[in-house]
Motif scaffolding. Structure first.
Motif, PDB file in Angstrom:
ATOM      1  N   THR A 253     -35.189 -78.825  21.171  1.00 50.08           N
ATOM      2  CA  THR A 253     -34.516 -79.492  22.281  1.00 50.08           C
ATOM      3  C   THR A 253     -34.263 -80.931  21.846  1.00 50.08           C
ATOM      4  N   GLU A 254     -33.750 -81.728  22.741  1.00 51.62           N
ATOM      5  CA  GLU A 254     -33.459 -83.120  22.400  1.00 51.62           C
ATOM      6  C   GLU A 254     -34.716 -83.889  21.997  1.00 51.62           C
ATOM      7  N   ARG A 255     -35.859 -83.596  22.632  1.00 49.51           N
ATOM      8  CA  ARG A 255     -37.089 -84.356  22.385  1.00 49.51           C
ATOM      9  C   ARG A 255     -38.177 -83.595  21.646  1.00 49.51           C
ATOM     10  N   LYS A 256     -38.093 -82.257  21.601  1.00 49.52           N
ATOM     11  CA  LYS A 256     -39.186 -81.486  21.010  1.00 49.52           C
ATOM     12  C   LYS A 256     -38.680 -80.435  20.035  1.00 49.52           C
ATOM     13  N   MET A 257     -39.556 -80.119  19.058  1.00 47.88           N
ATOM     14  CA  MET A 257     -39.317 -78.990  18.175  1.00 47.88           C
ATOM     15  C   MET A 257     -40.609 -78.181  18.112  1.00 47.88           C
ATOM     16  N   ARG A 258     -40.459 -76.875  18.164  1.00 46.25           N
ATOM     17  CA  ARG A 258     -41.599 -75.973  17.947  1.00 46.25           C
ATOM     18  C   ARG A 258     -41.469 -75.455  16.523  1.00 46.25           C
ATOM     19  N   VAL A 259     -42.446 -75.842  15.691  1.00 52.78           N
ATOM     20  CA  VAL A 259     -42.428 -75.499  14.273  1.00 52.78           C
ATOM     21  C   VAL A 259     -43.555 -74.505  14.001  1.00 52.78           C
ATOM     22  N   GLU A 260     -43.218 -73.365  13.417  1.00 49.71           N
ATOM     23  CA  GLU A 260     -44.224 -72.397  12.992  1.00 49.71           C
ATOM     24  C   GLU A 260     -44.475 -72.594  11.514  1.00 49.71           C
ATOM     25  N   CYS A 261     -45.755 -72.609  11.142  1.00 49.39           N
ATOM     26  CA  CYS A 261     -46.125 -72.850   9.752  1.00 49.39           C
ATOM     27  C   CYS A 261     -47.187 -71.839   9.330  1.00 49.39           C
ATOM     28  N   GLY A 262     -46.958 -71.196   8.193  1.00 56.82           N
ATOM     29  CA  GLY A 262     -47.933 -70.275   7.625  1.00 56.82           C
ATOM     30  C   GLY A 262     -48.567 -70.877   6.395  1.00 56.82           C
ATOM     31  N   VAL A 263     -49.861 -70.601   6.201  1.00 52.50           N
ATOM     32  CA  VAL A 263     -50.596 -71.021   5.011  1.00 52.50           C
ATOM     33  C   VAL A 263     -50.900 -69.748   4.220  1.00 52.50           C
ATOM     34  N   PHE A 264     -50.438 -69.705   2.978  1.00 56.29           N
ATOM     35  CA  PHE A 264     -50.570 -68.515   2.148  1.00 56.29           C
ATOM     36  C   PHE A 264     -51.350 -68.821   0.881  1.00 56.29           C
ATOM     37  N   SER A 265     -52.141 -67.845   0.431  1.00 54.07           N
ATOM     38  CA  SER A 265     -52.800 -67.905  -0.867  1.00 54.07           C
ATOM     39  C   SER A 265     -52.479 -66.594  -1.567  1.00 54.07           C
ATOM     40  N   GLN A 266     -51.860 -66.684  -2.721  1.00 59.65           N
ATOM     41  CA  GLN A 266     -51.425 -65.510  -3.482  1.00 59.65           C
ATOM     42  C   GLN A 266     -50.614 -64.550  -2.596  1.00 59.65           C
ATOM     43  N   ASP A 267     -49.657 -65.085  -1.877  1.00 60.12           N
ATOM     44  CA  ASP A 267     -48.755 -64.326  -1.010  1.00 60.12           C
ATOM     45  C   ASP A 267     -49.435 -63.655   0.184  1.00 60.12           C
ATOM     46  N   GLU A 268     -50.696 -63.958   0.433  1.00 61.05           N
ATOM     47  CA  GLU A 268     -51.394 -63.418   1.601  1.00 61.05           C
ATOM     48  C   GLU A 268     -51.522 -64.515   2.646  1.00 61.05           C
ATOM     49  N   VAL A 269     -51.150 -64.199   3.890  1.00 53.83           N
ATOM     50  CA  VAL A 269     -51.257 -65.207   4.952  1.00 53.83           C
ATOM     51  C   VAL A 269     -52.729 -65.425   5.274  1.00 53.83           C
TER      52      VAL A 269
ATOM     53  N   GLY B 170     -50.004 -71.722  12.005  1.00 55.48           N
ATOM     54  CA  GLY B 170     -50.073 -72.813  12.959  1.00 55.48           C
ATOM     55  C   GLY B 170     -48.767 -72.944  13.697  1.00 55.48           C
ATOM     56  N   GLU B 171     -48.867 -73.441  14.884  1.00 57.65           N
ATOM     57  CA  GLU B 171     -47.677 -73.757  15.663  1.00 57.65           C
ATOM     58  C   GLU B 171     -47.816 -75.207  16.095  1.00 57.65           C
ATOM     59  N   VAL B 172     -46.863 -76.007  15.697  1.00 60.38           N
ATOM     60  CA  VAL B 172     -46.889 -77.428  16.027  1.00 60.38           C
ATOM     61  C   VAL B 172     -45.752 -77.724  16.990  1.00 60.38           C
ATOM     62  N   ILE B 173     -46.090 -78.370  18.068  1.00 59.18           N
ATOM     63  CA  ILE B 173     -45.074 -78.919  18.965  1.00 59.18           C
ATOM     64  C   ILE B 173     -44.904 -80.373  18.546  1.00 59.18           C
ATOM     65  N   ALA B 174     -43.777 -80.657  17.927  1.00 57.46           N
ATOM     66  CA  ALA B 174     -43.483 -82.006  17.446  1.00 57.46           C
ATOM     67  C   ALA B 174     -42.599 -82.694  18.485  1.00 57.46           C
ATOM     68  N   VAL B 175     -43.026 -83.873  18.893  1.00 56.22           N
ATOM     69  CA  VAL B 175     -42.324 -84.635  19.922  1.00 56.22           C
ATOM     70  C   VAL B 175     -41.674 -85.848  19.291  1.00 56.22           C
ATOM     71  N   ARG B 176     -40.393 -86.028  19.589  1.00 55.89           N
ATOM     72  CA  ARG B 176     -39.655 -87.170  19.039  1.00 55.89           C
ATOM     73  C   ARG B 176     -40.185 -88.455  19.665  1.00 55.89           C
ATOM     74  N   LEU B 177     -40.507 -89.401  18.835  1.00 49.93           N
ATOM     75  CA  LEU B 177     -41.016 -90.695  19.276  1.00 49.93           C
ATOM     76  C   LEU B 177     -39.834 -91.619  19.522  1.00 49.93           C
ATOM     77  N   ALA B 178     -39.732 -92.094  20.739  1.00 48.03           N
ATOM     78  CA  ALA B 178     -38.622 -92.991  21.084  1.00 48.03           C
ATOM     79  C   ALA B 178     -38.894 -94.371  20.495  1.00 48.03           C
ATOM     80  N   PRO B 179     -37.901 -94.956  19.845  1.00 47.94           N
ATOM     81  CA  PRO B 179     -38.121 -96.305  19.272  1.00 47.94           C
ATOM     82  C   PRO B 179     -38.291 -97.330  20.384  1.00 47.94           C
ATOM     83  N   LYS B 180     -39.097 -98.345  20.075  1.00 49.02           N
ATOM     84  CA  LYS B 180     -39.287 -99.445  21.030  1.00 49.02           C
ATOM     85  C   LYS B 180     -38.030-100.290  21.059  1.00 49.02           C
ATOM     86  N   THR B 181     -37.605-100.631  22.239  1.00 52.56           N
ATOM     87  CA  THR B 181     -36.396-101.457  22.357  1.00 52.56           C
ATOM     88  C   THR B 181     -36.724-102.857  22.772  1.00 52.56           C
TER      89      THR B 181
END
Length: 154
Positions: free
Chosen positions: A123-139, A143-154
């Motif tokens: 969305t305009e302010r958020k991204m839902r990022v899925e991340c897998g950690v693998f060792s030798q092709d095995e999961v 993790g699921e990270v909700i990343a929120v856009r930080l508004a710059p200080k004005t």
């Protein structure tokens, strides 16, 4: 043309992050790239002996969380810059921070770990990022990270 790691093109204070900062000599020194298949991003990282949990050869859950967190937020920032056609040197910078994070099970330290992240919702302010950690092709962890856009200080 040589491709640069996302972390190597960051400017300012983000380059000192403990997990992904290229200028933090004590950090994890993650290097994230666009995946060759065009689907998301990838990072290959090698654990060291001091990254262990209480059990030998098991990667610390805190390290796993940091890997997922930093790789996922770097993915969100790169996707935003790419989608908005904004250069990294532009001001104000597009910055995302972690709003939430979840991770699962132990990961062996015997081999390098590979992180693969993909933006699943945006969305305009958020991204839902899925991340897998693998060792030798095995999961080993997801993790699921909700990343929120930080508004710059004005």
């Amino acid at each position: 043309m040589e491709k640069s790691a996302f972390q190597d093109i960051f400017a300012g204070s983000t380059s000192y992050c403990w997990g992904c900062g290229c200028n933090n000599q004590y950090g994890l020194q993650l290097k994230s790239y666009w995946a060759e298949d065009g689907e998301g991003t990838i990072c290959v990282w090698r654990p060291q002996a001091h990254h262990t949990a209480a059990w030998p050869d098991i990667l610390s859950g805190g390290i796993i969380a940091s890997l997922i967190d930093c790789h996922s937020v770097c993915t969100a920032m790169m996707v935003a810059h790419r989608d908005e056609n904004v250069a990294w040197s532009s001001e104000p910078a597009i910055i995302y921070i972690t709003a939430s994070l979840q991770y699962l099970k132990p990961t062996s330290m015997a081999h390098p770990v590979t992180l693969r992240a993909t933006v699943r919702e945006q969305t305009e302010r958020k991204m839902r990022v899925e991340c897998g950690v693998f060792s030798q092709d095995e999961v080993c962890a997801r993790g699921e990270v909700i990343a929120v856009r930080l508004a710059p200080k004005t």
